[in-house]
Design a protein around this motif. Sequence first.
Motif, mmCIF file in Angstrom:
data_model
loop_
_atom_site.group_PDB
_atom_site.id
_atom_site.type_symbol
_atom_site.label_atom_id
_atom_site.label_comp_id
_atom_site.label_asym_id
_atom_site.label_seq_id
_atom_site.Cartn_x
_atom_site.Cartn_y
_atom_site.Cartn_z
ATOM 1 N N ASP A 251 -23.973 46.726 31.826
ATOM 2 C CA ASP A 251 -24.717 45.462 31.824
ATOM 3 C C ASP A 251 -24.446 44.629 33.065
ATOM 4 O O ASP A 251 -25.323 43.878 33.512
ATOM 5 C CB ASP A 251 -24.363 44.642 30.578
ATOM 6 C CG ASP A 251 -24.898 45.268 29.297
ATOM 7 O OD1 ASP A 251 -25.667 46.239 29.375
ATOM 8 O OD2 ASP A 251 -24.514 44.781 28.207
ATOM 9 N N GLN A 252 -23.239 44.729 33.628
ATOM 10 C CA GLN A 252 -22.926 43.938 34.813
ATOM 11 C C GLN A 252 -23.794 44.351 35.998
ATOM 12 O O GLN A 252 -24.309 43.506 36.737
ATOM 13 C CB GLN A 252 -21.436 44.072 35.165
ATOM 14 C CG GLN A 252 -20.520 43.303 34.232
ATOM 15 C CD GLN A 252 -20.817 41.810 34.255
ATOM 16 O OE1 GLN A 252 -21.395 41.280 33.305
ATOM 17 N NE2 GLN A 252 -20.453 41.149 35.321
ATOM 18 N N LEU A 255 -27.220 43.019 35.526
ATOM 19 C CA LEU A 255 -27.333 41.603 35.867
ATOM 20 C C LEU A 255 -27.662 41.428 37.343
ATOM 21 O O LEU A 255 -28.567 40.669 37.706
ATOM 22 C CB LEU A 255 -26.033 40.880 35.521
ATOM 23 C CG LEU A 255 -25.937 39.411 35.929
ATOM 24 C CD1 LEU A 255 -27.002 38.584 35.217
ATOM 25 C CD2 LEU A 255 -24.537 38.870 35.634
ATOM 26 N N GLY A 276 -29.615 48.457 30.004
ATOM 27 C CA GLY A 276 -28.213 48.460 30.387
ATOM 28 C C GLY A 276 -27.370 49.280 29.435
ATOM 29 O O GLY A 276 -27.869 50.105 28.665
ATOM 30 N N ASP A 279 -23.748 46.199 25.871
ATOM 31 C CA ASP A 279 -24.088 45.021 25.077
ATOM 32 C C ASP A 279 -22.988 43.981 25.166
ATOM 33 O O ASP A 279 -22.373 43.589 24.175
ATOM 34 C CB ASP A 279 -24.385 45.371 23.617
ATOM 35 C CG ASP A 279 -25.052 44.203 22.882
ATOM 36 O OD1 ASP A 279 -25.723 43.393 23.556
ATOM 37 O OD2 ASP A 279 -24.897 44.103 21.655
ATOM 38 N N THR A 280 -22.738 43.508 26.380
ATOM 39 C CA THR A 280 -21.793 42.414 26.579
ATOM 40 C C THR A 280 -22.324 41.167 25.885
ATOM 41 O O THR A 280 -23.529 41.042 25.634
ATOM 42 C CB THR A 280 -21.613 42.114 28.072
ATOM 43 O OG1 THR A 280 -22.878 41.726 28.623
ATOM 44 C CG2 THR A 280 -21.086 43.332 28.826
ATOM 45 N N ALA A 283 -25.414 39.625 27.459
ATOM 46 C CA ALA A 283 -26.634 40.411 27.666
ATOM 47 C C ALA A 283 -27.847 39.795 26.990
ATOM 48 O O ALA A 283 -28.964 39.867 27.514
ATOM 49 C CB ALA A 283 -26.424 41.845 27.168
ATOM 50 N N PHE A 286 -29.412 37.107 29.404
ATOM 51 C CA PHE A 286 -29.968 37.407 30.713
ATOM 52 C C PHE A 286 -31.439 37.000 30.722
ATOM 53 O O PHE A 286 -32.037 36.757 29.681
ATOM 54 C CB PHE A 286 -29.872 38.905 31.017
ATOM 55 C CG PHE A 286 -28.485 39.429 31.289
ATOM 56 C CD1 PHE A 286 -27.365 38.607 31.251
ATOM 57 C CD2 PHE A 286 -28.280 40.766 31.589
ATOM 58 C CE1 PHE A 286 -26.095 39.096 31.494
ATOM 59 C CE2 PHE A 286 -27.018 41.277 31.832
ATOM 60 C CZ PHE A 286 -25.924 40.437 31.788
ATOM 61 N N LEU A 290 -31.525 41.401 27.823
ATOM 62 C CA LEU A 290 -31.390 42.791 28.234
ATOM 63 C C LEU A 290 -31.409 43.767 27.065
ATOM 64 O O LEU A 290 -30.606 43.659 26.126
ATOM 65 C CB LEU A 290 -30.079 42.960 29.011
ATOM 66 C CG LEU A 290 -29.812 44.330 29.635
ATOM 67 C CD1 LEU A 290 -30.845 44.627 30.734
ATOM 68 C CD2 LEU A 290 -28.394 44.389 30.194
ATOM 69 N N THR A 292 -30.173 47.152 25.776
ATOM 70 C CA THR A 292 -28.928 47.798 26.183
ATOM 71 C C THR A 292 -28.399 48.697 25.079
ATOM 72 O O THR A 292 -28.982 48.779 23.990
ATOM 73 C CB THR A 292 -27.880 46.726 26.574
ATOM 74 O OG1 THR A 292 -26.712 47.344 27.112
ATOM 75 C CG2 THR A 292 -27.491 45.879 25.373
ATOM 76 N N ARG A 294 -25.227 49.440 22.641
ATOM 77 C CA ARG A 294 -24.046 48.769 22.079
ATOM 78 C C ARG A 294 -22.972 49.785 21.722
ATOM 79 O O ARG A 294 -23.233 50.790 21.072
ATOM 80 C CB ARG A 294 -24.437 47.977 20.830
ATOM 81 C CG ARG A 294 -23.258 47.318 20.105
ATOM 82 C CD ARG A 294 -23.758 46.526 18.912
ATOM 83 N NE ARG A 294 -24.600 45.407 19.356
ATOM 84 C CZ ARG A 294 -25.507 44.815 18.578
ATOM 85 N NH1 ARG A 294 -25.704 45.248 17.331
ATOM 86 N NH2 ARG A 294 -26.219 43.812 19.041
#
Length: 336
Positions: A251-252, A255, A276, A279-280, A283, A286, A290, A292, A294
Amino acid sequence: MANINGRRLPRLNDVAALAGVSHQTVSRVVNSHPNVSKATRERVEAAISELGYRRNTAARSLVTRRSQTVGVLGSELSQYGPANTILGVEQAARNAGYFVSIAALKTVNRDTISDALRHFQDQSVDGVVVVVPHSETLSALDEMDLDVPVVTVGSLGNEKISGAMVDQTRGAELAVRHLIDQGHTRIAHISGPLDWIDGAARAEGWRQTLRAAGLEDDLLVHGDWSAGSGYQIGRQLAAERSSTAIFVGNDQMALGLLRAFSEAGISVPGDISVVGFDDTPEAAYFVPPLTTIRQDFEELGRRCVDAMVGEIEQGAPVSGIVVTPELVVRGSTAAI
């Protein structure tokens, strides 16, 4: 034994008497044994709370010849995945009645891994959990003659060492399959470093899923997990416009990619879809939110510690433990 007020501290037998159960039942509750009914467990826990009972771990160690401590070896703690894996392991270990000793590696090589494991041996830990997500970790562990159970997080282990992992390849498959189902046929991948177990597995999952669908797997770019690398790669991809969808290794990096696309006037998901991984907590916030994959780090930690405790008590390595990831669909993907 007396407390600071001269009164005897409550013992296990006192809890048993107040709860109206045997001292063996209290012991099972204290040690989180599953074979206790809910009603009995609640009665014992209420007695523990009322009396202020605390387990005498020093005395227990003398009887069991165990330190009730596990060592947790970690690296790359600035990254969301390893940091939260260690948190999950620590919580599960404490819930199982174990103290946790953590050693964090600044650099990862055979010497630093060996030094940390010898440090744990000097502490007489009952077992070691290794959260060092590099490809050489397992071979480094194989070279050491460890006299306690070892569980590696991020690999399936081998005949000597137990392993627990999130199925990274399956996570990548979920991400890419989601994009294919939306009609995308040119799907790029921004990978993490391929000397990381997770980075290599996610790239392989991307490649396998595309090939299974009869699609090209020629759009691979390597990042370093950071938002900065995602941003730089995003500027490059914005200029090339060679894909309609991108599966990003974490996820980073996603971003940074979104920032680069925004600056280039590229609409997500109008012009390109982005998925991504991790799953921060951020997220979902964003722009756009996002889509993503998990990972359940709490479940991974619990099952890892279950394997560790089982091996401590039963003496045999546990076969590979796999936790299945989950696709979380938000606003960064759309059909074409």
